[in-house]
Design an enzyme around this catalytic site. Structure first.
Site, PDB file in Angstrom:
ATOM      1  CG  ASP A 111       4.903 -15.319  -2.023  1.00  0.00           C
ATOM      2  OD1 ASP A 111       4.308 -14.231  -2.588  1.00  0.00           O
ATOM      3  OD2 ASP A 111       4.426 -16.342  -2.776  1.00  0.00           O
ATOM      4  CB  SER A 112       1.024 -13.374  -0.525  1.00  0.00           C
ATOM      5  OG  SER A 112      -0.169 -12.666  -0.365  1.00  0.00           O
ATOM      6  CB  ALA A 113      -2.877 -16.002  -2.012  1.00  0.00           C
TER       7      ALA A 113
END
Length: 313
Positions: free
Chosen positions: A155-157
């Site tokens: 998720d995300s990074a």
């Protein structure tokens, strides 16, 4: 100016307000040590525990003279048909094995797959490509250890890191069975789309993104570096089947859309879904917000299907 009162429902606003009470919107103005303390406390406050039957083992793998910590989640009494290699979010400077502990445990419990969470090195102490190098080491370890299909997820990074590994391993003798990217930042065009519509979105702003980008590289210009920005690649052929789930009220949403379109245009399989009315970081809301709960079910289903080699989209 985007009117978020019309896009975001009451449950999600309550989640945003609860998050802000632990993690204020100006947290990037604090020292790195303070940011980590604030983030870790917030994650503890949202911790939802483990599903029944799930256990975890924390260990480490050797990688070029250093150790990379990992946490392996297993479901009691159940043989794992696939393995999920998970990379956590946190802007490349925050998080670790504990920040996404319950998310990984639930992913294990609901799919029955072993989940391996990777504690990659963080900036600014370890600038790019340190996190990518650790992710690659974890993938190499996983393909040596497991005979089951391996799904990359994050998720995300962590979505950025998972995608970078997918691009780097296309010629590998055992490449990933699939990749599952949740609101990833992939280095997209900041002059258009969600970057313009959601410049001041709740939970993540363009100012936040600029901070994380600069601190990850130390301000170094790395334009065209695929390991940093997967969307910089000129070739999107032969990537694993890909599911991208983004949040509507998030400047990063267009990255997921563009990434999926390029894989399909290159003849690959990709599915992009934008979750209406949700915000960056909504995985922590999966037990309190109906839309986030439904999205997590979608994420679990995607992981399960990719691990089985099924394409249902």
């Amino acid at each position: 100016m985007t009117d978020y009162t019309k896009l975001i429902d009451a449950e999600t606003w309550a989640f945003i307000e609860r998050t802000s009470s632990y993690y204020p919107p100006d947290t990037i103005d604090y020292t790195i040590a303070q940011q980590r303390e604030i983030y870790d406390r917030m994650c503890r406050e949202f911790f939802a525990g483990y599903p029944a039957g799930v256990s975890a083992e924390t260990t480490a793998i050797a990688a070029s003279g250093r150790d990379v910590a990992i946490r392996i989640y297993r479901m009691a009494g159940q043989s794992s048909e696939a393995v999920v290699l998970y990379f956590h979010g946190g802007g490349f400077i925050l998080g670790g094995l504990d920040s996404h502990d319950d998310v990984c445990a639930e992913l294990c419990g609901r799919t029955g797959y072993e989940v391996v969470s990777v504690d990659y090195r963080l900036a600014p102490e370890h600038r790019h490509p340190a996190a990518f190098d650790d992710a690659m080491a974890a993938f190499e370890w996983a393909i040596d250890k497991y005979r089951q299909p391996i799904v990359l997820a994050g998720d995300s990074a962590g979505g950025n890191i998972a995608a970078a590994v997918s691009h780097a391993t296309r010629g590998h003798k055992r490449y990933p069975a699939g990749q599952l990217l949740v609101y990833p930042g992939l280095g997209g065009d900041r002059t258009r789309g969600s970057y313009v519509r959601h410049v001041e979105a709740p939970m993540l702003t363009i100012r936040d993104l600029d901070f994380y980008k600069d601190i990850r590289t130390g301000g170094e210009d790395r334009i065209g570096d695929i390991t940093l920005s997967p969307l910089a690649d000129a070739d999107f052929a032969n990537l694993p089947p890909t599911v991208i789930i983004t949040a509507e009220c998030d400047p990063l949403s267009s990255d997921g859309e563009a990434y999926g379109e390029r894989i399909v245009a290159a003849g690959g399989k990709a599915f992009w879904f934008e979750e209406p009315g949700l915000v960056h970081g909504y995985l922590r809301a999966r037990h309190s917000v109906g839309r986030a709960r439904a999205s997590f079910t979608r994420i679990v289903g995607a992981a399960a299907a990719l691990g089985q080699g099924e394409w249902v989209w």
